[in-house]
Structures are given as C-alpha cells and as structure tokens.
Design an enzyme around this catalytic site. Sequence first.
Site, PDB file in Angstrom:
ATOM      1  N   ASN A 198      -8.076 -40.821   0.962  1.00 30.65           N
ATOM      2  CA  ASN A 198      -9.314 -40.935   2.016  1.00 30.65           C
ATOM      3  C   ASN A 198     -10.130 -39.647   1.695  1.00 30.65           C
ATOM      4  O   ASN A 198      -9.735 -38.820   0.841  1.00 30.65           O
ATOM      5  CB  ASN A 198      -8.758 -40.515   3.432  1.00 30.65           C
ATOM      6  CG  ASN A 198      -7.797 -39.443   3.879  1.00 30.65           C
ATOM      7  OD1 ASN A 198      -8.056 -38.489   3.260  1.00 30.65           O
ATOM      8  ND2 ASN A 198      -7.318 -39.281   4.648  1.00 30.65           N
ATOM      9  N   ARG A 199     -11.375 -39.473   2.407  1.00 33.36           N
ATOM     10  CA  ARG A 199     -12.445 -38.516   1.782  1.00 33.36           C
ATOM     11  C   ARG A 199     -11.708 -36.954   2.090  1.00 33.36           C
ATOM     12  O   ARG A 199     -11.969 -36.116   1.344  1.00 33.36           O
ATOM     13  CB  ARG A 199     -13.494 -38.572   3.153  1.00 33.36           C
ATOM     14  CG  ARG A 199     -14.175 -39.657   2.276  1.00 33.36           C
ATOM     15  CD  ARG A 199     -15.708 -39.682   3.490  1.00 33.36           C
ATOM     16  NE  ARG A 199     -15.287 -40.095   4.734  1.00 33.36           N
ATOM     17  CZ  ARG A 199     -16.229 -40.421   5.721  1.00 33.36           C
ATOM     18  NH1 ARG A 199     -17.662 -40.726   5.261  1.00 33.36           N
ATOM     19  NH2 ARG A 199     -15.833 -40.778   7.008  1.00 33.36           N
ATOM     20  N   LYS A 200     -10.895 -36.761   3.111  1.00 29.39           N
ATOM     21  CA  LYS A 200     -10.282 -35.470   3.308  1.00 29.39           C
ATOM     22  C   LYS A 200      -9.571 -35.117   2.267  1.00 29.39           C
ATOM     23  O   LYS A 200      -9.312 -34.153   1.464  1.00 29.39           O
ATOM     24  CB  LYS A 200      -9.774 -35.302   4.766  1.00 29.39           C
ATOM     25  CG  LYS A 200      -9.115 -34.081   5.094  1.00 29.39           C
ATOM     26  CD  LYS A 200      -8.445 -33.950   6.209  1.00 29.39           C
ATOM     27  CE  LYS A 200      -7.774 -32.557   6.486  1.00 29.39           C
ATOM     28  NZ  LYS A 200      -6.997 -32.672   7.937  1.00 29.39           N
ATOM     29  N   GLU A 201      -8.481 -35.870   1.768  1.00 32.72           N
ATOM     30  CA  GLU A 201      -7.701 -35.903   0.543  1.00 32.72           C
ATOM     31  C   GLU A 201      -8.226 -35.474  -0.438  1.00 32.72           C
ATOM     32  O   GLU A 201      -7.897 -34.758  -1.227  1.00 32.72           O
ATOM     33  CB  GLU A 201      -6.725 -37.088   0.690  1.00 32.72           C
ATOM     34  CG  GLU A 201      -5.620 -36.973   1.761  1.00 32.72           C
ATOM     35  CD  GLU A 201      -5.154 -38.334   2.171  1.00 32.72           C
ATOM     36  OE1 GLU A 201      -4.305 -38.533   2.848  1.00 32.72           O
ATOM     37  OE2 GLU A 201      -5.583 -39.534   1.451  1.00 32.72           O
ATOM     38  N   ASP A 267      -1.834 -46.910   5.535  1.00 29.73           N
ATOM     39  CA  ASP A 267      -0.929 -48.010   4.994  1.00 29.73           C
ATOM     40  C   ASP A 267      -1.126 -49.203   4.874  1.00 29.73           C
ATOM     41  O   ASP A 267      -0.917 -50.010   3.719  1.00 29.73           O
ATOM     42  CB  ASP A 267       0.205 -47.770   5.974  1.00 29.73           C
ATOM     43  CG  ASP A 267       0.848 -46.451   6.290  1.00 29.73           C
ATOM     44  OD1 ASP A 267       0.790 -45.621   5.414  1.00 29.73           O
ATOM     45  OD2 ASP A 267       1.057 -45.964   7.435  1.00 29.73           O
TER      46      ASP A 267
END
Length: 477
Positions: A198-201, A267
């Site tokens: 995701n964006r944060k990761e 998921d």
Amino acid sequence: MINDFTFGRVLIIGDLLLDCYIHGSVDRISPEAPVPVLLRAKHSTVPGGACNVAMNAAALGCTVSLVGLVGQDASAHELRQALAQQSRISLDHLVDDADWVTITKTRVLSGRQQIVRIDDEPSTVVAPIVQEKLIAAALNALDTADVIVCSDYAKGVLSDEVLQAVIQAANLRGIPVVVDPKRKDLSAYKGAQLITPNRKELSSATGLPVGSDTEIHFAALAAQEQFGGDVLVTRSEEGMTLLERSGRMTHAHVPKSEVFDVSGAGDTVVATIAAMISAKADLQTAMVIATNAASIVVGKLGTATVSRAELSAALKSKIEKDGVIASLAEAQGIVAAWRQHGARIVFTNGCFDLLHPGHIALIRSAAREGDKLIVALNSDASVRRLKGMERPLQDEQARATVMGALRDVDLVVIFDEDTPYETIAALKPDILVKGADYTEDQVVGGDVVKSYGGRVVLADLVSGRSTTSIVRKMKAD
C-alpha cells in the site's frame, strides 16, 4: 466476466492470525474510570492474516494449500475449526509449535465503531528448527501450485531463510510468486514476480513521497530496483497503480462504495491477484478485477471475503451499467456470502413500472429493516398477465436499471412467475416487506419466511400514489 476464468491451485505461506470480534452497545461511562462500558451482545472469530488470504482465494474458487505456524493452544484449535469450514483449503501443511503463541487480534466494537484492539503475540522469534519445518512444508506443497503467495505480516514466519528457500524453489519450477510485503528492505523479496504494497508500505520501503501519480511512479521504480519485479500499489479510494518491469504503468480506479472497514482489504487484493494469475490472466486484467473485489470487501464489517458470485455481479454491474442485477442462481450465491457475515436479508417485490414517491417510501422503509435489500421485479410477461397488454410502460431491463441505481437497493432479481413465491423460497430472506394495503396473511411467501423464523413487515404507504393512477391521469390529460 469472472465466470470466464478457471482458477487453479494457490499455495499461501505467511503469518496466520485469528481475528476476534466482541460486539455490543455502549450507553454509559464507567464510574470507575472515564471509559465506556460495553454491554456485550456477541463474540465471533474469523481467520485473519495469511488465513484471510486463503479464505478469499477459496471463496473465488481456488484450491488452496496453507503453510504457516500455530501454537498448541485454544486459539490454534479455534483457527483450525474456522478454516476447516472452507473445503477448498488444505490444512495438511500447517506447522504447530508448543513454544509459539497463536497470534490473535481481538477487536471490541459498539455498533460499527471500534473501541479498542487487544493483541496476543509470541514474545520469541521463530526457532531455526521450526523454520526448517516451515520450509519443508512449503516445498512439499509447492509442486501442486500454480502460484505462490507470501503473506508477510512481519510476525516472524517469513524469515530471510524461509523466503529465500520458497522463492528459489518456485523460480526453479517456473511458479510465479506474489508478495504482500511488510519489510522496509524489499530486497528480501528478490525473485518474486510481484509485490503489492500500500502507499504507506511503499513510502516506508523507499523513503519517497507517494501522494501523486508521479510520486507513486518514482517510488515504484525505486521499489523495482530493490527486488526486480512488478509493483502493484494499492491506493485506497484512489484505486491501484501497476508498474511492470517493461516500464508500462497502468491505473485502475476503484468503484465508488460505502466504506465500513478496511480490515483485510489487502488480503482480498492479493488473493484476487493470485487467483487471476492462476487462471493465466494478464496483470492489467487482474488489477481491474482486484479493485472491484476491494470495493466490495470494504463495505463489510470486519475481516471478510468476497465470493465469486458477489464479484461477478459487481463486474456485470460495472460493464452493463444496469445496477446490481443478478439471475436467481447468482443471487443465491451472493445471499449466501452475505449471510456468512451476519447480514439480515430483506426482500420486497413489485412491478415498479413508473417509479414514484410511493415506491421510494416502500424501498426506504424496507431497507431500514435489515442490512441488505433485495428487490424482485415482475418480468414483462408477468406484468402483462397481471396488468394487461398495455403494461408495462417500461421494459424489465429499464425497470431493473432504475431500481438498481437506488442507494438503498443491494440486489435486483427478475422473476417470470405471477408471484415471487419461488424466488422467496430460493433466497430465504429474513424479512419480507410489502405495503400496508395487504394484510399479513395475504403476503405471498409470508408462510415460507415465517417457517424458518423470519417475519413479515407491512410498510406504510404514501396515499394517492400508484402507477395506475399516474397512467389514468396521463390519459385524461
């Protein structure tokens, strides 16, 4: 359409979690401390983490082998029982360890509002001998897999040694590997075909901003430099962005949906992507279908899955722009999936020829009775038998399109019989709603609904509103 694909065999390895939910209501503050007092109503558990990936893949029709680590405790037993309810998932390759604590996340909710989360996690790392057992289990299951998913929740199962062994073995056999990453150093996933941060990761792994399309592009390029494969970035309400090794970048916009809970949405995405890869679909197609799956699952409370029938109906709706219209067989699958998540199913029916305020009042009243509203429409032939050869004024597809566009309506089914009795018997709604111009004993299908503990509701009508009166007025004018 999703029904055109034949899904294959997916091997999922990663951190196994048990998600627990304590539901209740809050109407006072504790006199002991300034905290809410929850009146407990029910307790439920569902598989989480890599287990949720497995449940989603199986719900779409994949055959799943699950590899992971559980303790020898009550939570492990509960997790095994929950997974065993899905016959497509093999638990033959789970590893248990007496020194491991089965990871459990307990969420306390009042209505749809989460109050607190309580986590139970092991305080030790995975021992080398247990890592060897995990590798042996994965290699044993690998030969029957069409695609491998590494579901990394950073809980210890996917160590460097386990990742390296699984990815190398997969590369030797030509089996694609998809990784849902949590590490800040993406080089640990070298050899994988695709990662789905995701964006944060993505920002955490690259140290780059990810606010705009351009920033996403540069951050995805930096991620590719670390591990060498394709990058699919999930961007919440902004959809997804795919950067392939060829340099091609593609965006997919997520369908508008009401967001209740994003738990486990990642998921669902990785499970859908893996399912599509197992069916030999290209990544662009897989991404578009995964965005639709994600838009469905965020509309459900808690860790949830998306069934093949639900996804098929959503894709059909988007392609044909006819509202949420399904055949009776499709509707049965959708309703079954709703019930798995505790939804109360409401049913109403009618010709709904010229939609007027009386109809809207009925629909709104019905929607308030439960969680999901099904509207059954008389087919054109059925309307003609009931109303005469001059009716309907709008054909069944037009009426279904208008009805499906209403916010309160979750599913539209067309029936060809004179009454919806067979449709009600097939779908088994919890609540059957008709207008108050009927008495309860006159409501078709009421006996069916009551036979299994459901109820019949008579909704107040808006006086002087009917399609027949509108037609008469038009003719008089």
